[in-house]
Scaffold this motif. Structure first.
Motif, PDB file in Angstrom:
ATOM      1  N   GLU A 211      40.787  56.752  38.860  1.00 34.31           N
ATOM      2  CA  GLU A 211      41.261  56.874  40.245  1.00 34.31           C
ATOM      3  C   GLU A 211      41.467  55.509  40.899  1.00 34.31           C
ATOM      4  OE1 GLU A 211      38.848  59.363  42.764  1.00 34.31           O
ATOM      5  OE2 GLU A 211      39.988  58.778  44.569  1.00 34.31           O
ATOM      6  N   TYR A 212      40.533  54.573  40.628  1.00 30.87           N
ATOM      7  CA  TYR A 212      40.633  53.264  41.284  1.00 30.87           C
ATOM      8  C   TYR A 212      41.195  52.198  40.349  1.00 30.87           C
ATOM      9  CZ  TYR A 212      37.934  55.594  44.839  1.00 30.87           C
ATOM     10  OH  TYR A 212      37.536  56.470  45.817  1.00 30.87           O
ATOM     11  N   ASP A 213      41.601  52.593  39.181  1.00 31.81           N
ATOM     12  CA  ASP A 213      42.073  51.673  38.147  1.00 31.81           C
ATOM     13  C   ASP A 213      41.094  50.516  37.945  1.00 31.81           C
ATOM     14  OD1 ASP A 213      43.555  50.730  36.104  1.00 31.81           O
ATOM     15  OD2 ASP A 213      45.375  50.302  37.261  1.00 31.81           O
ATOM     16  N   MET A 214      39.818  50.879  37.842  1.00 28.12           N
ATOM     17  CA  MET A 214      38.793  49.868  37.552  1.00 28.12           C
ATOM     18  C   MET A 214      38.677  49.729  36.041  1.00 28.12           C
ATOM     19  SD  MET A 214      35.480  50.246  40.034  1.00 28.12           S
ATOM     20  CE  MET A 214      35.235  51.993  39.791  1.00 28.12           C
ATOM     21  N   THR A 215      38.600  48.497  35.583  1.00 29.39           N
ATOM     22  CA  THR A 215      38.376  48.247  34.155  1.00 29.39           C
ATOM     23  C   THR A 215      36.885  48.445  33.852  1.00 29.39           C
ATOM     24  OG1 THR A 215      40.188  46.674  34.076  1.00 29.39           O
ATOM     25  CG2 THR A 215      38.520  46.467  32.340  1.00 29.39           C
TER      26      THR A 215
END
Ligand code: SF4
Length: 420
Positions: A211-215
Motif C-alpha cells: 500500500e505504501y510502496d515501502m521496501t
C-alpha cells in the motif's frame, strides 16, 4: 502500483530516471534489474522531498547511517544535526532508530528534513510503547508498521526470519542475540510459545508494504554478534527463511533487501556473500559491518570498514555504517561523521575493485594532483576535505611550500619532477 510492478510492466517512473542518471546506466538496464529484484529504489510516495537512490550490486555501493535517540539521550535537535552531517558527508540513506522521546514527532521531522531515503525498525516503536513483551499483539505490531508507512518511511527492517523453529539454536551461541528487534521477537516467541507474527502473518505485512510502496529490509535478527558465532546454524537457517520470504514479497510486488552480518572473520566473508546470493535469489544484500574482530571497541568504524569493503567486493550492495561508538554509547556528531567516512571508504574501495569508471577516475585525478603537488586540488578531491585541509594547515608550512613536512627537502615527488 508499486515501483516493482511498474518495472515489470516496463513503465519508467521518475525515480527510475533519476537513479539511471545518477548511476550513469541505461534506464532499460535499470528497469530489468528492478524487475528481477536485483535493484531496489526505496521510495515511499509520501516522502515528498526524497531524492531517489538505487541499491544493487550492479550499481555503486551505497552506505546507510543510523541516527536516532535513545531512552537516556533524546534531543531531537541533535538528531537533526546528525541528519545534516549525513547529507553533508554523503551518506546514501539514513535509518531513524529512535527509542527515546516523542517517536512520531522525531520520525516525521527526520522524514520532512531528509532528501535521503529514510528507514526505520518499527518493532523498536512497539518495544518502547509496550513494557510487557508478553502482552504485545500482532495487531499492535502491524498498526505500528502501517503508521510508519503512512508517515512516509521508505524502507523498514522487519525480523521475519526469527521463527519458533530457529530460536532454540540461540542457546549454542557465545553472544546470543545482538539485534534489538531480534531479541524482542525471540523473547516474544518464548514467553508466548507462539510463532513470530511477522512470519506467521507475512501476507498482512506485504499488504501494508504494498500500500505504501515501502521496501522491506528483511532483518537478520540472529546475526552473529561475535566472531565465534559467525556462519553458525542460527544465522544460516534464518537466511534460508529470508530467501523464501523474498519470493513471496516479489510475488506481491514488494521490493526486498536482505540484511546480513554482523561479526564475521575475513576468511568467511566471501562465503557469506555467496550464500546470501544463493538463498535469497540475488536480492540486494545490506550488511551491518561486518566487523572482522571483536576486540577493538572505540575503533569499530575501522573493523567494519575492513569487512564492509570485502563484503561489497564479493556481492553486498549496501553497507550500514558503524561508528567508533559501537558497543560503547550513542554516537556523537563526531562519531557519526567518522562512521560515514569509514563506510564511504569501504564502499569506494569496493567500487574501484569492481571497475566502476567514476570511482577509478576519482582516484586517477587525485594521483595526478599529488604528482603535481597541487594541494588545493588534493584537498578538493579528498573524501573529507575539511580534515585534509586542517592537517595541511596544522603542519605550519607556508601556503607556497610545495612539499609537506613528511619528507621536506627530500620530497620524492619534487625530486623526480625536477630531474625529469
Ligand atoms: S614531502 Fe613526501 S609525503 Fe609530502 S608530498 Fe613530497 S613525497 Fe609526498
Amino acid at each position: 502500483m508499486t515501483l516493482l510492478e511498474n518495472a515489470r510492466q516496463r513503465t519508467v517512473t521518475r525515480e527510475m530516471t533519476c537513479v539511471a542518471q545518477n548511476e550513469k546506466v541505461d534506464v532499460d538496464y535499470l528497469l530489468k534489474k528492478i524487475a528481477a529484484g536485483e535493484v531496489v529504489i526505496p521510495a515511499n510516495p509520501r516522502h515528498k522531498n526524497l531524492h531517489p537512490m538505487g541499491i544493487g550490486r550492479c550499481l555503486k555501493i551505497k552506505i546507510n547511517a543510523n541516527i536516532g535517540t535513545s531512552q537516556v539521550d533524546c534531543a531531537l535537535e541533535r538528531e537533526l544535526q546528525k541528519l545534516e552531517l549525513c547529507i553533508k558527508h554523503k551518506a546514501d540513506a539514513v535509518m531513524d532508530l529512535s527509542t527515546g522521546g516523542k517517536l512520531d514527532d522525531i520520525r516525521t521531522s527526520i522524514i520532512h528534513h531528509s532528501p535521503l531515503p529514510v528507514g526505520t525498525v518499527p518493532i523498536y516503536h512497539v518495544m518502547v510503547e509496550n513494557k510487557k513483551i508478553k502482552d504485545v499483539t500482532a495487531a499492535q505490531i502491524f498498526a505500528t508498521i502501517e503508521k510508519h508507512g503512512r508517515q512516509g518511511v521508505d524502507f523498514i527492517t522487519v525480523h521475519c526470519g526469527v521463527t519458533k523453529r530457529i530460536v532454540p539454536l540461540i542457546e549454542k551461541r557465545v553472544a546470543g542475540v545482538v539485534s534489538r528487534g531480534g531479541s524482542f521477537l525471540a523473547k516474544w516467541i518464548m514467553v508466548n510459545n507462539q510463532e513470530n507474527p511477522l512470519f506467521e502473518h507475512f501476507d498482512e505485512l506485504l499488504d501494508i508494504a504494498h500500500e505504501y510502496d515501502m521496501t522491506l529490509s528483511l532483518g537478520d535478527g540472529l546475526r552473529p554478534g561475535a566472531i565465534a558465532d559467525a556462519s553458525d546454524q542460527a544465522q544460516i537457517t534464518e537466511l534460508q527463511v529470508l530467501g523464501e520470504l523474498t519470493e513471496r514479497a516479489w510475488a506481491r510486488g514488494v521490493q526486498v533487501m536482505i540484511e546480513g552480518p554482523g561479526h564475521v572473520p575475513l576468511n568467511l566473508i566471501q562465503e557469506n556473500m555467496e550464500l546470501q546470493q544463493k538463498y535469497c535469489h540475488n536480492a540486494p544484500f545490506y550488511v551491518l559491518g561486518p566487523l572482522v574482530t571483536d576486540v577493538a571497541p572505540g575503533y569499530d568504524h575501522i573493523t567494519s570498514a575492513i569487512g564492509g569493503a570485502l563484503a561489497a567486493f564479493y556481492g553486498a550492495a549496501f553497507l550500514c555504517y558503524v561508528t567508533p561508538a559501537e558497543h560503547l554509547r550513542l554516537p556523537t556528531l563526531e562519531d557519526v561523521k567518522d562512521g560515514i567516512i569509514a563506510s564511504r571508504i569501504a564502499a569506494h574501495a569496493a567500487d574501484i575493485a569492481k571497475g566502476n569508471q567514476e570511482a577509478l577516475s576519482w582516484d586517477l585525478q587525485m594521483s595526478q594532483k599529488r604528482k603535481a603537488l597541487d594541494w588545493d586540488g588534493m584537498i578538493g578531491l579528498a573524501m573529507d576535505p575539511e580534515k585534509a585541509k586542517r592537517y595541511r594547515q596544522e603542519s605550519g608550512l607556508p601556503e607556497s611550500q610545495d612539499a609537506c613536512t613528511m619528507c621536506g627537502d627530500l620530497c620524492a615527488m619534487k625530486m623526480i619532477e625536477e630531474t625529469l
